[in-house]
Design an enzyme around this catalytic site. Sequence first.
Site, PDB file in Angstrom:
ATOM      1  N   ASP A   7     -70.697  26.687 -18.843  1.00 12.06           N
ATOM      2  CA  ASP A   7     -70.713  27.984 -19.978  1.00 12.06           C
ATOM      3  C   ASP A   7     -72.243  27.975 -18.939  1.00 12.06           C
ATOM      4  O   ASP A   7     -72.906  27.435 -17.975  1.00 12.06           O
ATOM      5  CB  ASP A   7     -71.665  27.072 -21.555  1.00 12.06           C
ATOM      6  CG  ASP A   7     -71.356  28.468 -21.780  1.00 12.06           C
ATOM      7  OD1 ASP A   7     -71.129  29.611 -21.669  1.00 12.06           O
ATOM      8  OD2 ASP A   7     -72.027  28.145 -22.972  1.00 12.06           O
ATOM      9  N   LYS A   8     -73.102  29.763 -19.584  1.00 13.64           N
ATOM     10  CA  LYS A   8     -74.067  29.977 -19.186  1.00 13.64           C
ATOM     11  C   LYS A   8     -75.662  30.291 -19.899  1.00 13.64           C
ATOM     12  O   LYS A   8     -76.279  29.103 -19.993  1.00 13.64           O
ATOM     13  CB  LYS A   8     -73.626  31.312 -18.769  1.00 13.64           C
ATOM     14  CG  LYS A   8     -74.818  32.569 -18.277  1.00 13.64           C
ATOM     15  CD  LYS A   8     -74.514  33.443 -17.984  1.00 13.64           C
ATOM     16  CE  LYS A   8     -75.055  34.608 -19.350  1.00 13.64           C
ATOM     17  NZ  LYS A   8     -76.938  34.365 -20.118  1.00 13.64           N
ATOM     18  N   THR A   9     -74.991  30.385 -21.003  1.00 13.47           N
ATOM     19  CA  THR A   9     -76.036  30.587 -22.897  1.00 13.47           C
ATOM     20  C   THR A   9     -76.145  29.291 -23.124  1.00 13.47           C
ATOM     21  O   THR A   9     -75.038  28.541 -23.406  1.00 13.47           O
ATOM     22  CB  THR A   9     -75.554  31.332 -23.517  1.00 13.47           C
ATOM     23  OG1 THR A   9     -75.809  32.850 -23.269  1.00 13.47           O
ATOM     24  CG2 THR A   9     -77.268  31.513 -24.275  1.00 13.47           C
TER      25      THR A   9
ATOM     26  N   GLU B 134     -80.238  36.155 -33.508  1.00 10.56           N
ATOM     27  CA  GLU B 134     -80.693  37.377 -34.505  1.00 10.56           C
ATOM     28  C   GLU B 134     -82.153  36.954 -35.054  1.00 10.56           C
ATOM     29  O   GLU B 134     -82.494  38.012 -35.091  1.00 10.56           O
ATOM     30  CB  GLU B 134     -79.342  36.226 -35.888  1.00 10.56           C
ATOM     31  CG  GLU B 134     -77.854  37.575 -35.246  1.00 10.56           C
ATOM     32  CD  GLU B 134     -78.131  36.945 -37.381  1.00 10.56           C
ATOM     33  OE1 GLU B 134     -78.054  36.104 -37.588  1.00 10.56           O
ATOM     34  OE2 GLU B 134     -76.477  37.905 -37.564  1.00 10.56           O
TER      35      GLU B 134
ATOM     36  N   THR C 228     -68.694  32.513 -19.379  1.00 10.75           N
ATOM     37  CA  THR C 228     -69.023  32.936 -20.397  1.00 10.75           C
ATOM     38  C   THR C 228     -68.776  33.895 -20.783  1.00 10.75           C
ATOM     39  O   THR C 228     -67.662  35.172 -21.113  1.00 10.75           O
ATOM     40  CB  THR C 228     -70.778  33.324 -19.458  1.00 10.75           C
ATOM     41  OG1 THR C 228     -72.092  34.069 -20.584  1.00 10.75           O
ATOM     42  CG2 THR C 228     -70.374  34.769 -18.870  1.00 10.75           C
TER      43      THR C 228
ATOM     44  N   ASP D  35     -70.811  36.492 -22.042  1.00 13.33           N
ATOM     45  CA  ASP D  35     -71.595  37.970 -21.618  1.00 13.33           C
ATOM     46  C   ASP D  35     -70.724  38.549 -21.213  1.00 13.33           C
ATOM     47  O   ASP D  35     -70.329  38.266 -20.314  1.00 13.33           O
ATOM     48  CB  ASP D  35     -72.526  37.099 -21.142  1.00 13.33           C
ATOM     49  CG  ASP D  35     -73.808  36.381 -22.312  1.00 13.33           C
ATOM     50  OD1 ASP D  35     -73.468  37.321 -23.150  1.00 13.33           O
ATOM     51  OD2 ASP D  35     -74.550  35.822 -21.219  1.00 13.33           O
TER      52      ASP D  35
ATOM     53  N   ARG E 194     -66.923  37.482 -20.631  1.00 16.57           N
ATOM     54  CA  ARG E 194     -66.409  37.949 -21.619  1.00 16.57           C
ATOM     55  C   ARG E 194     -65.297  37.401 -22.271  1.00 16.57           C
ATOM     56  O   ARG E 194     -63.858  37.681 -22.244  1.00 16.57           O
ATOM     57  CB  ARG E 194     -65.897  39.520 -21.575  1.00 16.57           C
ATOM     58  CG  ARG E 194     -67.628  40.717 -21.301  1.00 16.57           C
ATOM     59  CD  ARG E 194     -68.334  40.316 -22.761  1.00 16.57           C
ATOM     60  NE  ARG E 194     -68.590  41.610 -22.610  1.00 16.57           N
ATOM     61  CZ  ARG E 194     -69.896  42.261 -23.533  1.00 16.57           C
ATOM     62  NH1 ARG E 194     -70.264  40.942 -24.513  1.00 16.57           N
ATOM     63  NH2 ARG E 194     -70.577  43.073 -23.851  1.00 16.57           N
TER      64      ARG E 194
ATOM     65  N   ASP F  73     -72.549  23.589 -24.181  1.00 13.64           N
ATOM     66  CA  ASP F  73     -73.708  23.233 -25.675  1.00 13.64           C
ATOM     67  C   ASP F  73     -73.996  23.294 -26.580  1.00 13.64           C
ATOM     68  O   ASP F  73     -73.765  23.573 -27.573  1.00 13.64           O
ATOM     69  CB  ASP F  73     -75.057  23.891 -24.557  1.00 13.64           C
ATOM     70  CG  ASP F  73     -75.324  25.771 -25.215  1.00 13.64           C
ATOM     71  OD1 ASP F  73     -74.516  26.195 -24.775  1.00 13.64           O
ATOM     72  OD2 ASP F  73     -76.207  25.624 -25.517  1.00 13.64           O
TER      73      ASP F  73
END
Length: 1195
Positions: free
Chosen positions: A436-438, A543, A727, A729, A877, A903
């Site tokens: 994963d990236k984020t 957010e 990811t 994103d 995406r 994560d």
Amino acid sequence: MELQGYSSSLEISVTSAGQEKLNKSHQVRHKSVQFEDLFSSEDRPRVIYINDPRRTNEKYEFTGNEIRTSKYTLITFLPKNLFIQFHRLAYLYFLAIAALNQLPPLAVFGRTVSLFPLLFVLFVTAIKDGYEDWRRHRSDRKENNREALVLQSGHFRRKKWKKIRVGEVVKIHGDETIPCDMVLLGTSDPNGIAYIQTMNLDGESNLKTRYARQETASMVREGGSYSGQIRCEQPNRNIYEFTANMEFNGQKIPLGQSNIILRGCQLKNTDWVVGVVVYAGQETKAMLNSTVSPSKRSRLESYMNRETFWLSLFLFVMCAVVATGMGLWLKRHMHQLDTLPYYRRKYFTNGQANGKYYKYYGIAMEIFFSFLSSIIVFQIMIPISLYITMELVRLGQSYFMIEDMQMYDSSSDSRFQCRSFNINEDLGQIRYIFSDKTGTLTENKMEFRRASLYGKDYGDSTHAGAQGHRWKLKSEINVDPELEALLHKDLVGEERIAAHDFFLTLAACNTVIPMTSRSSSASSANEVHEVEAIDYQGESPDEQALVSAASAYGYTLVERTTGHVVIDVNGEKIRLDVLGLHEFDSVRKRMSVVIRFPNNAAKVLVKGADSSMLSILKNDRHEDSLADKIRSATENHLTSYSSQGLRTLVIAARNLTAAEFEEWQEKYEEASTSLTERSAKLRQAAALIECNLSLLGATGIEDKLQDGVPEAIESLRQAGIKVWVLTGDKQETAISIGLSCRLLTQNMHQVIINGTSEADCRRLLTEAKARYGIKSANSGNRSLKKNFDNEFLDTPCDTRNSNVLIPGSGSRTLKFAGDSRDSSDLSEFHGEKMSGLDDTPLALIIDGNSLVYILEKDLETELFDLATSCSVVLCCRVAPLQKAGIVDLIKSRTNDMTLAIGDGANDVSMIQMADVGVGICGQEGRQAVMASDFAMGQFRFLKRLLLVHGHWNYQRIGYLVLYNFYKNAVFVLMLFWYILCTAFSTTSALTDWSSVFYSVIYTSVPTVVVGVLDKDLSHKTLLHYPKLYGAGHRQESYNLHIFWITMLDTLWQSLVLFYVPLFTYRNSSVDIWSIGSLWTISVVVLVNVHLAMDIQRWVFITHAAVWGSIIITYMCMVILDSIPIFPNYWTIYHLAISRTYWLTILLITILALLPRFFCKVIQQTFWPSDIQIAREAEILRKLPKQGLKPDCDIS
């Protein structure tokens, strides 16, 4: 406990209970499962009568609140535990052996002795399982006997949790734990707000907000009677959605996820709440989610079963030889049985059977009995001790991984976690990493960096936010002075109004909760000002960053309830009524809120991904050139932000007419109260207002890379591991992050697949394969399921023939062969690419929309051909289940080991699909950690986990398995030669106890110690030369070739073991029990010296284990030979006083190990492996200093 939900997208991984029926009918990569229609029209709703548990459960269909996590009871423990243990086929094998030995014609060993090994293993495992279950029982009792306040006869009285029933009204005070799933009726807050912490449920530490409906909250405050009826969905695992209606005072009130508090949560910052129980005990969402991870089995253990089959076949052949030989011998010497040794017609004994005839069953049956007796004698050819040994070794390895302080993350105070002990060695054979990236490659700590507002870009020059206003944020945020000046102008002009709506959207369109506290602040003039500190609690770091940025620019969210928000705009508070909220979901990919201003004007504020927002903007370019320019400039800014690695959102708004508002409100209320397809109906309602929006601008949020990520990825790729990033994103952001973390390089050819249909995707894949000369895999050729090698990794020199010179080591070089196969094997698959593009590496970049068509439209083969030809794959995406589909694409088509690391809850399905799953203890809760096999605090620790611990574990376990096969086989073959020399009679020169103790006591401890502590290379060397990890890819420590060589060596050693004592004592009067005693000690000395030859790292405990086991063997033999009732009484004392005895043991050891010694010398001199060369350089202390890079490296 495992939770497989995704809080923002509401997508659930493949193991969710709500989709269990669907899961059985299709594979994970073929469907994107969503929790929408959990409550189908065919299901009967659950009806709860508030404060009337008897009527609620009059048909006794609801469970009580007592929970049980234990597996056993006193009655079921023995049968159930034995049933579970005997799932191991080896245990059934040894049970059959023990049963055969109980039959009189087959009683080779004493009946009690034959049961000892199996009973010992079963007993040890049962004790471990029993202790674990006792702890579960203790925890269950403690949990069930906790107390809560329950409404009884008009008053709240204490009641044990296990006695709480569905329909009862429960009162919870601050900091108490919720005992069951309850719908909120009222809280201590006048607005009906309650704050809960869900750490025990999903691991997230930030506070969540739950609301009591105003209709019931007023009832609780006024102290009225509790009444009403709730109709809700049947129990399910989805913790992120709840569908129900409440009938109260003639009103039909919709209830959702924000109105329910779940068992296991804690009440925070709220004095008390009152709620009605809707799910209790095993039907609560927490208990329905408390399932274990899918059972994973190590690759090496599956190979071990292959060798076990060969050994079983060899055992069958030996038994057949003995049985056939015995039959032929009996037939030949049928009339001489009373004058020859080994067989008799009559019993010659001092007991009652003296003189009686043996029961003779005929030649055929005697051969059959001999075959079964041989199986009993040779039973340890299949080593039962190996299973216990491997468990102990893995436990020891896990301890040292956990205690490795170089994998401790001080920022999150998290140590390395081993959550699965049975796949340690798989860490040394990983070929593909899916990340994963984020939050995995990045910190997931969002900072507001850029803003595009009314076509202008802000954020190039920033300074610390002004401290003049009365709200003080938890962390300082830099602001753009030009934008700040614009926001302090009068609310006149289109640009100023757009800026006002822009920041109003940032402050209001979210679910963030403001937490305020008063503090004092001293100014430069020594004046003390009263300042209110404000902190924001939200489920999403994005957010929180946006709301904090709005506050820094003067738009501070100070209050939120179910019905309104209060925003402080430059010191002036504005109350906005919240008429409806459409939360973010993975279908719409946006969020909107309908608000009413004090002047009764209604407006919808929307934020979302550019892919979903740009298509719903007002399309009036031909009329308004300014709008056209703003949109064009905003799109350019979005591209720029993405190229900088920023996460982007588009902000838009729209004024609603009275007619539009009424139409939406009618649809919204109908959808909100629907018990069927509520999510779909809410999306239809949202579509009425999420259209023809006016573009306000866009935001860019920075998510910084974690420390050490570029270096870790560089080393992993040097090690021959392909790193794929999956990811959610957008594409530009992913590419930017890929470049910054050195996953992508400037010299790579980027292959971009962005298809909008099946035909489009097919065309793009075909064109890419043709352009880069990639041949299609032959579906009939199973050789493609072999490991793909390190080809086309981005290295300055070819990894398959690169030489890393070790300074001062003479002519020896680390060759890093990559694979022993000829390069032509690879050219068959990648031939045109190799010759046509000079080995220029490829990077595949593909979006989630394309994957929908590819993974569901039989284009997987095309994608597989292209992806495996690329050095790097970036999937943008992508939905959670698409991540699992990508992992399954590689798993199902190759034998390569896969590792997934993430994560968040959206990574759970990917983590569980991969051979090895790693969770990051990050900002998105602990769902990934709870579903993982291993967990750590930072991505950079993956480098040490694989290159160091993975290499050590694989090398140790591989040798451990081979050594166990060897030491048992040499013992059995020694018995086999003896039986051949005793007329195939299956008699034994060894005592029963010696045969049993050989695996359990005499040779077990050294294997465990070496399996835990031995190291072929230091951690510095392994980290300095990542390509040494390739030994695991080439299966250097354990493969079929090494197995058969080991078996040939075993054959030679067994011949030496048997015949040297036989020839030494051939003219002596020594009895058979003395020879058996000599064989026992000789085989123990031999296998321990054999082990000592292969030990790479000697420490005190290793010496104690190896040489101590020989001493313990002598001590046991002395004890056994001192018992008068045993036939070997006093033999050791007669033998030990003879020099011949000691010289024979020495001669056996030397002769048996001499071929092995010479082979090792020749092999290491003329054909050394990379590991051996590195070890030699390490011993000679000629490795380069830490910090210098090898000649062949990724730079």
